[in-house]
Design a protein around this motif. Structure first.
Motif, short mmCIF file in Angstrom:
data_model
loop_
_atom_site.label_atom_id
_atom_site.label_comp_id
_atom_site.label_asym_id
_atom_site.label_seq_id
_atom_site.Cartn_x
_atom_site.Cartn_y
_atom_site.Cartn_z
N GLU A 154 76.63 16.37 28.10
CA GLU A 154 77.33 15.71 27.07
C GLU A 154 77.41 13.97 27.61
O GLU A 154 77.52 13.14 27.18
CB GLU A 154 78.74 16.60 26.86
CG GLU A 154 79.90 15.89 25.75
CD GLU A 154 79.41 15.89 24.48
OE1 GLU A 154 79.30 15.31 23.72
OE2 GLU A 154 78.53 16.72 23.94
N LEU A 155 77.75 14.50 28.81
CA LEU A 155 77.46 13.14 29.60
C LEU A 155 76.28 12.12 29.49
O LEU A 155 76.00 10.91 29.10
CB LEU A 155 78.16 13.23 31.20
CG LEU A 155 78.12 12.17 31.88
CD1 LEU A 155 79.03 11.10 31.90
CD2 LEU A 155 78.24 12.71 33.56
N HIS A 156 75.01 13.24 29.58
CA HIS A 156 74.41 12.89 29.95
C HIS A 156 73.48 11.98 28.16
O HIS A 156 73.18 10.50 28.24
CB HIS A 156 73.53 13.99 29.42
CG HIS A 156 71.72 13.31 30.17
ND1 HIS A 156 71.35 13.29 31.62
CD2 HIS A 156 70.42 13.34 29.83
CE1 HIS A 156 70.12 13.36 31.58
NE2 HIS A 156 69.29 13.14 30.63
N ILE A 169 75.37 8.13 28.55
CA ILE A 169 74.47 7.78 29.93
C ILE A 169 73.04 7.09 29.20
O ILE A 169 73.02 5.88 29.44
CB ILE A 169 74.40 7.76 31.39
CG1 ILE A 169 75.51 8.75 31.99
CG2 ILE A 169 73.72 7.56 31.96
CD1 ILE A 169 75.73 9.17 32.77
#
Lengths: 266, 328
Positions: free
Chosen positions: B120-122, B125
Motif C-alpha cells: 500500500e505504501l509502495h 510512493i
C-alpha cells in the motif's frame, strides 16, 4: 504538494500500525514522557516557589515558555529525530540504497518516513500548557498574533530540524554517528531556557555562538517573547530569515553528502 | 531496443587501511593509510529489451558495484552509462519509477507489518493508479502463490516466502528493468524453482528485462539466455552459456553402470575418476569419447551410460583461473 501530504499521511498511518504491533512498548514510552513532563513541572514550580521571576520572566510567562519548548521538542521528536538517528545505521548497513531508489525526494523520505507516535502527546500537552499559561496571564493573545506566533514556532522547529539534518548528513562520512544524539541533547538544553539567562558578561561567547552562528537560543525564546513580551522586530525577523537560510543550507549539504554515499557491500 | 549500455564504466574505491592491534589503532589516529581498489574497470556491456542476462563472478569481482552504478546509487569514477535512456546517477524521478533493484540479503518491506501494508505504501510512493495496483497485486500473488501470506507480519515469514513478497513489491509499479542481486541466496531447491518459474513467466508475459547476479548456477542455467562474466573488476566473457561450456569445457564426464562389478583393467587407460562397485566415472577429452564408447560397446553387461558436460561451476572457475593467470 498534495502527493507529499498523502505520503505523510501514509507514513503516519503505517508508523502507528507498526507501533501498535508492540503496544506495551508504545504505552511505556508514553508513560516515560509523562514522567519527564512531571519532573520538568516540579522543577519549574520549585524555582518559582523561591523566586517571583527568573531572568525577567514571571511564572506564567515561564510556563508559556516551557509549553512552547515542550511542543517544539515533541514536534521534532515525533517527525524527525528517530529517522535522523536511524540514518547512520542505514548508511552502515547499506539499507539507504532502498531510500535512494524511491521516486521521491530523498530528504523528504529519509527524514519523515517514520513517525514516532509515542512522543506526539508532547505536542498536544505543550499547547495545553501554552493555553493554560495564557489563561493565567489573564491577557488574551491578540488574534493577529496567533498565526504569527505559529509561523515563528514553525521557524523554531525548522531551525532545530536543519541542525539535526546537518548532523545527520555527517553520518555519510562518519558511518557511526552516535554523537548525533549527544549534540542534539546539547541543542535541546540550549533551547530549554529563555535566552536572557545568558545575559551575564561571562556568557558572552555562548550568546554569540548559540545566538547567531548556531542560533539554538532563539528557537523557542523568540516565538514566546513575541507572544508574551514586547515584540523585538530585529530578532523576530532574524529568526525568520535564519530559519529559511539554514533550511536551504542544510538541504544542500544533505544532498551533497548523499553524493558521497558509498553503499555498503551486499 | 538497448536497455543498458555502458562505456568503460569504472569505479575506484579508496579504502582506509587500519593496522591490527592497539598500537596500530593509535598510530592510525595520526597517520591514516589508504589503498585504492579498482572495484570495476572499463566495463562495456549492452543489454537488450526482454533479455534475461546472468551476471557472474566470484566474490568481490565487482558485480554488485556495477549493479549499484546502473541503478544510480553509486557515481562512477570513469566512463558512462545509460539505462532505459537515462544517466542513472542523475537519478531522475522517471528513471527511478522505471526499474527495480532487489537484493537477496536486504529487505525493503516493513519488518513489523504485513506485506500488504508495505504494498500500500509502495502504491503511494510510486503513484500507482488504484485499478492498476489492484490488478497487479492480484496477478502477482497468483503467480507467486502467496495470497495466504499477505496479511502476516513480514518478520514471521520464512526467507523463501519473504523473497517472493520482496519480488512482488519490486514489480508492482510495472518496471521495465529488474536488477536482481542474488535473489535466491539462502533459498531451498523448491523455493528456488518457484522463483525461477515466476521470473521466467514474468519475463515472457511482460517483456521485462532482467539482469541477475547469482552464485547458484541453477539460476543461470534455468533462466539466462546470455551470461556476462566479470573477474577482478573486468569483463572476461559475454555470450551464450553454451559458448562458455564449449570454450572452457573441453572434457566430458562419462558414467557407465554395469549389472555386475566393473570389469578389471578395461578402463585403466582412461584413468577413471572413481570406480565404486558396478559404476565407473571417467573424465575424458571430447575427442576421446568415441574411444570410450568403443570400449564400452565391447563389454557385455552394461546397464546404463551417460555423457555430460562438466558442471557450469567448474567451467566458470576455469575461466576465472585463466583470467587471473593472464593478469599476472
Amino acid at each position: 504538494m498534495l502527493r507529499h501530504l498523502r505520503l505523510m499521511f501514509c507514513f503516519a498511518k503505517f508508523s502507528l500500525l507498526g507501533e501498535l504491533a508492540f503496544r506495551s512498548n508504545f504505552l511505556l514510552k508514553i508513560l516515560v514522557e509523562m514522567i519527564w513532563l512531571g519532573i520538568l513541572l516540579t522543577f519549574f514550580k520549585t524555582i518559582f516557589g523561591k523566586s517571583s521571576s527568573v531572568a525577567g520572566w514571571n511564572e506564567h510567562e515561564f510556563l508559556f515558555f516551557v509549553g512552547a519548548y515542550y511542543a517544539l521538542e515533541g514536534f521534532v521528536e515525533t517527525f524527525f529525530l528517530e529517522n535522523c538517528v536511524e540514518f547512520s545505521e542505514l548508511v552502515r548497513s547499506g539499507n539507504l540504497d532502498f531510500c535512494l531508489l524511491k521516486p521521491i525526494d530523498p530528504q523528504f523520505f529519509i527524514t519523515l518516513r517514520r513517525v514516532d507516535w509515542s512522543t506526539a502527546p508532547k505536542i498536544l500537552l505543550g499547547f495545553i500548557m501554552i493555553g493554560f499559561a495564557m489563561f493565567e496571564i489573564g491577557k488574551p493573545l491578540e488574534l493577529w498574533k496567533i498565526p504569527v506566533f505559529l509561523i515563528l514556532f514553525l521557524c523554531g522547529c525548522s531551525l532545530a530540524y536543519s541542525f539535526l539534518l546537518f548532523l545527520t548528513a555527517l553520518s555519510v562520512w562518519m558511518i557511526r554517528n552516535q554523537s548525533l544524539m549527544e549534540v542534539w541533547w546539547l541543542f535541546t538544553n540550549l533551547m530549554r531556557y529563555p535566552r536572557q539567562i545568558y545575559d551575564s558578561e561571562w556568557a558572552l561567547p555562548i550568546r554569540m555562538v548559540f545566538g547567531f552562528i548556531i542560533p539554538a537560543l532563539l528557537a523557542v525564546s523568540i516565538p514566546v517573547e513575541f507572544a508574551v513580551k514586547e515584540i523585538n522586530i530585529q530578532f523576530t525577523s532574524f529568526l525568520f530569515v535564519i530559519a529559511v537560510v539554514y533550511f536551504f543550507i542544510s538541504r544542500i549539504f544533505f544532498n551533497y553528502s548523499l553524493k558521497h554515499y558509498r553503499s555498503a557491500s551486499s | 531496443m538497448i536497455v543498458i549500455k555502458t562505456n568503460n564504466l569504472s569505479k575506484l574505491f579508496r579504502v582506509y587501511e587500519k593496522p591490527a592491534g592497539l598500537i596500530g589503532s593509535l598510530k592510525s589516529l595520526f597517520n591514516n593509510k589508504f589503498k585504492d581498489i579498482h572495484a570495476v574497470e572499463n566495463i562495456n556491456l549492452e543489454v537488450h529489451e526482454g533479455e534475461i542476462v546472468g551476471f557472474l563472478g566470484p566474490n568481490g569481482a565487482g558485480k554488485t558495484t556495477t549493479l549499484k552504478m546502473l541503478s544510480g546509487l553509486l557515481f562512477p569514477t570513469n566512463g558512462s552509462a545509460t539505462v532505459l535512456g537515462y544517466v542513472p546517477w542523475e537519478r531522475p524521478i522517471e528513471f527511478r519509477k522505471a526499474f527495480s533493484l532487489v537484493m537477496g540479503q536486504k529487505s525493503q518491506l516493513w519488518w513489523d507489518l504485513p506485506a500488504s501494508d508495505s504494498f500500500e505504501l509502495h502504491k503511494e510512493i510510486y503513484a500507482i493508479e488504484p485499478s492498476r495496483f489492484k490488478k497487479n497485486v492480484g496477478e502477482l500473488t497468483e503467480i507467486f502463490q502467496v495470497a495466504n501470506l499477505l496479511n502476516k507480519p513480514v518478520r514471521e515469514l520464512s526467507l523463501g516466502e519473504r523473497m517472493k513478497l520482496e519480488l512482488i513489491a519490486s514489480l508492482l509499479h510495472d518496471p521495465k528493468l529488474l536488477l536482481l542481486d542474488e535473489p535466491t541466496i539462502g533459498l531451498d531447491v523448491v523455493a528456488q524453482s518457484a522463483m525461477h518459474r515466476c521470473l521466467y513467466e514474468f519475463n515472457k508475459t511482460r517483456k521485462i528485462t532482467i539482469l541477475l547476479t547469482s552464485h547458484y548456477m541453477r539460476d543461470v542455467e534455468t533462466l539466462c539466455s546470455r551470461i556476462l562474466v566479470i573477474s577482478g573488476g573486468s569483463m572476461v566473457y559475454d555470450g551464450q552459456l553454451q559458448g562458455l561450456k564449449d570454450e572452457f569445457g573441453k572434457e566430458k564426464l562419462i558414467k557407465v553402470q554395469f549389472n555386475n562389478l566393473v570389469p578389471d583393467q578395461v578402463f585403466d587407460k582412461f584413468q577413471p575418476l572413481e570406480i565404486t562397485g558396478n559404476i565407473v566415472r571417467l573424465r575424458v577429452a571430447k575427442n576421446d569419447v568415441p574411444n570410450v564408447l568403443a570400449v564400452v560397446s565391447q563389454c557385455e553387461d552394461v546397464l546404463d551410460i551417460s555423457i555430460e558436460d562438466p558442471p557450469v561451476e567448474e567451467v566458470i572457475e576455469k575461466l576465472f583461473v585463466s583470467h587471473r593467470l593472464k593478469k599476472m
